[in-house]
Motif scaffolding. Sequence first.
Motif, mmCIF file in Angstrom:
data_model
loop_
_atom_site.group_PDB
_atom_site.id
_atom_site.type_symbol
_atom_site.label_atom_id
_atom_site.label_comp_id
_atom_site.label_asym_id
_atom_site.label_seq_id
_atom_site.Cartn_x
_atom_site.Cartn_y
_atom_site.Cartn_z
ATOM 1 N N GLN A 171 0.828 -1.212 0.000
ATOM 2 C CA GLN A 171 0.000 0.000 0.000
ATOM 3 C C GLN A 171 0.859 1.258 0.000
ATOM 4 O OE1 GLN A 171 -3.059 0.082 3.023
ATOM 5 N NE2 GLN A 171 -3.505 -2.092 2.775
ATOM 6 N N SER A 172 2.043 1.175 0.579
ATOM 7 C CA SER A 172 2.892 2.366 0.719
ATOM 8 C C SER A 172 3.806 2.594 -0.481
ATOM 9 C CB SER A 172 3.750 2.247 1.991
ATOM 10 O OG SER A 172 4.586 1.087 1.907
ATOM 11 N N THR A 173 3.750 1.692 -1.475
ATOM 12 C CA THR A 173 4.604 1.854 -2.658
ATOM 13 C C THR A 173 3.844 2.613 -3.733
ATOM 14 O OG1 THR A 173 3.917 -0.234 -3.658
ATOM 15 C CG2 THR A 173 5.790 -0.307 -2.140
ATOM 16 N N SER A 174 4.586 3.313 -4.600
ATOM 17 C CA SER A 174 3.944 4.092 -5.664
ATOM 18 C C SER A 174 3.381 3.210 -6.771
ATOM 19 C CB SER A 174 4.955 5.091 -6.250
ATOM 20 O OG SER A 174 6.093 4.384 -6.757
ATOM 21 N N SER A 175 3.999 2.046 -6.971
ATOM 22 C CA SER A 175 3.526 1.129 -8.018
ATOM 23 C C SER A 175 3.492 -0.283 -7.447
ATOM 24 C CB SER A 175 4.454 1.206 -9.239
ATOM 25 O OG SER A 175 3.967 0.384 -10.277
ATOM 26 N N THR B 192 5.955 -3.480 -8.478
ATOM 27 C CA THR B 192 6.893 -3.813 -7.402
ATOM 28 C C THR B 192 6.823 -5.298 -7.079
ATOM 29 O OG1 THR B 192 6.708 -1.604 -6.429
ATOM 30 C CG2 THR B 192 7.518 -3.366 -4.995
ATOM 31 N N PRO C 250 -4.118 0.766 -2.863
ATOM 32 C CA PRO C 250 -4.610 2.116 -3.148
ATOM 33 C C PRO C 250 -5.483 2.201 -4.399
ATOM 34 C CG PRO C 250 -2.279 2.161 -2.576
ATOM 35 C CD PRO C 250 -2.654 0.722 -2.709
ATOM 36 N N ARG C 251 -5.242 1.350 -5.361
ATOM 37 C CA ARG C 251 -6.019 1.404 -6.609
ATOM 38 C C ARG C 251 -5.977 0.027 -7.284
ATOM 39 N NH1 ARG C 251 -2.451 1.025 -10.619
ATOM 40 N NH2 ARG C 251 -0.294 1.697 -10.257
#
Length: 487
Positions: free
Chosen positions: A32-36, A40, A75-76
């Motif tokens: 959840q805390s990663t941008s992708s 990842t 997140p998405r």
Amino acid sequence: MSLEALVQSYCSSSITEAQRQDTLSTICKELQSTSSPYLTLVALMSGVLGGEDTDKRRRGLELVCGVLRQCSVLPRPPNAAELHTFQEFVTARLHDTPCIQVAAEGLAMLLHDWNYPPEDAKHVAEELISVVLPSSERVEGWSGSLTQTKREMLRVVQQLLSKYRDVVQEISTKFVPGFVNIIDGERDSKSLILAFTLHAQIMKTLDQTTLGFFHSEMFDVVACYFPVTYRPSPTEASGITSEELKEKLKECMTAPEFAAYCIPFLTSKLPSPTQQTKLDCLDVLKECASRYGPLRLAPYCTELWKVLRLEIISESLEEDKTVLAALFACLSSILAVVGTCPDPQKLTDCLSGFVTAVMNLVISPIPSQSAAYATMVHHATLSSGAICAALVKAMVPKLRTMYFAGKTTAPQTVGATALSAVTSFDSVDLVKQREYIVFLMSAVMRSIGILIQRGETPKCSVGPLVEVVLDVLTLAPSKPGVPTLRA
């Protein structure tokens, strides 16, 4: 613990299944805390899935599928590019034997949960049908089961047919034989229900003009299960019944494109000494008639009349009339469909074999089985007004002529005790012949009466019938031996 360490822990064989699920939840939270998060994950898995440890490769793929199932906590949802990456990533594992089952399960989920462009679906379909399954489960690194693996592959087929039919149609000449390879030899009841369902769907939804070459193979791969002898064991929890399998198999076997294979197959099975096999054959034949229509049935009518007639004569001698009743029901059902033929000449041709058999018995030296034949004619003429009219036109004038010709030659004892006396006139027992004709006329008269009550008055002349009836009644109306005539 880092994401990389969590991945290694999940893929380890030293933790329990409960711990593995906890680790999966932790990985999802960390992503959840990663941008992708999705890319990842793919990057983290490259080392695991590229290693030589078969168990780790399988668990790594399970991890990818597990994350995708829980993507709602991220997140998405994955975007189109990420979905494409996952599709290629999972599809590639179809050719890694220890991972086939998990890969198929993952692809079924991806195709169900998201909408892929046609090119991605086509890639999945082509790779799926090119999978070479191990010949047994004794393969290094293989921890699944062939049955479950095939079932997961069938679920991918289910999604492809449901959502990407045009894609399947485009590669149908490769897809259909690939599907046959997947279901060939399957014995698991759950898998068979799914296989039969998909088989019927393929025959109904794909354009068959390009698939004629595969029809024999498609029929054979399901016909080998007939008759269904499945009996669930007391410990089996599938909930599948023998009747469910029979109905699904019947739908497969009776595809109109299989007429040239199915009818000869069933007529060869019908003389079986096993009652249930006979009943199953007759049930499928009735469905064939319903689905084929008169024109597709036409080439097989002569053989059908022959086989049904022989079985009716045989079963007439049995105490248990269960099969006999089913035979008459099947005969009526087939004739009712034949009666819808729009071409009068073709209808006549379809009935010629039936008419010939009945008339041949009339001119035989010693007519036998007259009661069975009369009952058969009754059920035939009762099948529809059109069939009744056609049979009356084909048989009754000839029968009337033969009846009165026999009367001038044979002793005038019709209806008396001497009804069974044998006369010698061209080696034909004329008294028995006239008795048989009266049986047939009586059967037809009863059918016409019932059809009129049903509002299906046959369009035919009953004059010759009435002549014979009146003649019998005036000969010996009160003497024993006169056939009963009921309108």
